[in-house]
Write a protein that holds these residues in place. Structure first.
Motif: not given
Length: 534
Positions: A88-115
């Protein structure tokens, strides 16, 4: 008659009272309206924050990951894009690079707290087929958008030709034709609007463009940073740099996604004043602990790497300072290493600027506390480069700290023993020119890390005379360093009877690197790196 009138009065008085009741009584209709207003109000507050939604599926992320470009997506959405060979193409005109994936534990914890706080259910096992259907919709929408852009571009070309022709005609004709062209452009833009795909094309940092302002001060700064005139941008950056230099609350308040999104593009500006002030403002924002993870998640690391590679001397100083500040947070260490900052930081150790060299070395010393980064450094050939710097006397103290961290991994110990680090350290400790107490302690720290290498270290240490050198060496001021010396001597003196029967020359000549790489650590905890030395 009087009795009759009295009875009438008795019956009339209640009617007057009943006529006043509607003024004070709440009708069922009013109750229903109040309930609907309360329901609508509570419903709006339950909407999840924009950064919790996946840029591709538009739903709450169940397994958020950070990609190489610094954006956050749901893992199953990336799998769907990979299966369909689509980016997909982002709003700023760049395209994300899907070669490497890192678990975003901080964001996941924030989502669980919000839910939990909002009592919202999250889909734990999203359907891959449903996500692929959404991606298919995005692909078709993108094709439609491209077609619409081509139509608008063709009309603009025709209008431009009309303007060129109108220049060669008399004034009256030119005026009428230009008026028609403006009307045509207005009608074309109103009849064929460009389709928007916010639920697909935004990412966590890019969605900051639609984030509401938190303060009038932030709104004013963001408006100026997006102004097309350069002098207004320069004034805004100088003001941002000044107000974030001393005020802690201002640094926290202005470290928003909208401000970071603007700084992300401005640090690569060809205007030297704009780039330097944008980097200096980023340094000030990164000083607060609560801002460090947010800055890395905003996608700021790849542009910083570009500045570290190709920027001016002053820009590189600020970029290396930002990396040092961000590396202090444990949640950022792995992400910075995965995004490719290790090798540029190593090259920065040879910069002409002392400040760039110092901050880059400190950043690498903190990044090397993580096992994954240590493994990358060994594969990238850090050991030979750092050892050469130690032999040349260049930044010995900082470089020895990095080597000491690398020695706490089995692959790092093997590479350092192969490169001859033990011999170099013995020559440094036995040299007359070594007068610095801190460098002596760093040398002992590296030897202590290597002493967990088993028989391989004992063979090398016996050959170069580590025991004799440590016994002759004077006690140091640091009790921790003296304890390391005692521990090394204990390791060398263990099982002396068995070691007398070992043929050390044969052991040295045989292949040790393969054995050492496969040998497990001798009870050494990878997380037991002594961070207090920094």
């Amino acid at each position: 008659m009087e009795n009759h009138k009295n009875t009438n009065n008795k019956w009339r008085s209640p009617k007057k009272q009943t006529s006043l009741e509607p003024i004070t009584t709440i009708t069922p209709k009013m109750k229903w309206k109040k309930m609907m207003i309360f329901f609508n109000t509570t419903k709006t507050t339950q909407n999840p924050p924009q950064e919790f939604l996946c840029p591709i599926s538009g739903s709450l992320m169940s397994d958020p990951v950070i990609v190489s470009s610094g954006h956050s997506f749901d893992r199953i959405s990336i799998e769907a894009c990979k299966n369909l060979n689509f980016t997909p193409q982002l709003q700023d005109g760049t395209t994300p690079n899907f070669t490497t994936l890192i678990p975003n534990l901080n964001l996941k914890s924030s989502i669980l707290k919000w839910t939990q706080s909002s009592q919202t259910k999250i889909q734990t096992n999203p359907n891959l087929k449903t996500t692929e259907n959404l991606v298919q919709t995005l692909i078709s929408s993108k094709k439609h958008q491209k077609h619409q852009n081509d139509v608008v571009s063709e009309k603009n070309d025709q209008e431009e030709e009309t303007r060129q022709i109108s220049i060669l005609t008399p004034r009256k004709t030119s005026y009428s034709s230009s008026e028609e062209s403006i009307a045509t452009a207005t009608s074309s833009s109103s009849t064929t609007p460009r389709p928007q795909f916010q639920s697909f094309c935004y990412s966590s940092p890019s969605s900051s463009e639609i984030e509401p302002s938190t303060s009038p001060e932030e709104e004013e700064i963001v408006t100026k940073l997006r102004n097309p005139q350069q002098f207004i941008i320069e004034e805004a950056l100088i003001s941002l740099r000044k107000i974030t230099r001393t005020k802690e609350e201002t640094r926290v308040q202005l470290c928003t996604n909208r401000v970071l999104c603007s700084l992300r593009t401005l640090i690569l500006s060809k205007n030297e004043v704009v780039g330097v002030n944008a980097l200096a403002s980023l340094v000030n924002l990164s000083l607060e602990k609560v801002n460090k993870v947010k800055i890395v998640r905003s996608g700021i690391v790849p542009p910083l790497i570009e500045v570290l590679k190709f920027g001016s001397c002053e820009s590189q100083e600020h970029a290396s300072c930002v990396f040092f500040s961000l590396s202090l947070d444990d949640d950022n260490k792995t992400a910075i290493g995965v995004l490719g900052a290790l090798m540029p930081l190593l090259h920065a150790l040879k910069s002409e600027s002392e400040r760039t060299r110092h901050d880059s070395a400190l950043a690498l010393s903190h990044l090397s506390l993580v096992r994954s980064n240590r493994a990358k450094m060994v594969k990238l050939g850090f050991v030979s480069v750092l050892l050469g710097m130690v032999k040349s006397g260049h930044m010995m103290g900082q470089v020895l700290l990095i080597l000491g961290n690398l020695g706490f991994g089995s692959d790092g110990r093997a590479a350092m023993l192969d490169a001859g680090v033990v011999e170099c350290l013995v020559s440094l400790l036995g040299g007359v020119e070594l007068d610095s107490e801190s460098i002596r302690e760093s040398c002992v720290g590296v030897l202590y890390a290597l002493s967990h290498g088993g028989l391989r270290f004992k063979a090398v240490a016996k050959e170069v005379g580590v025991v004799e050198m440590l016994e002759k060496m004077e006690k140091m001021k640091s009790e921790k360093a003296n304890e390391k010396v005692r521990r090394i001597l204990e390791i060398m003196s263990e099982k002396e009877v068995e070691e007398e029967e070992v043929d050390w020359e044969e052991l040295l000549d045989s292949g040790f690197s393969c054995q050492t790489m496969s040998r497990q650590d001798s009870g050494l905890d990878e997380s037991s790196v002594n961070g207090a030395e920094f």
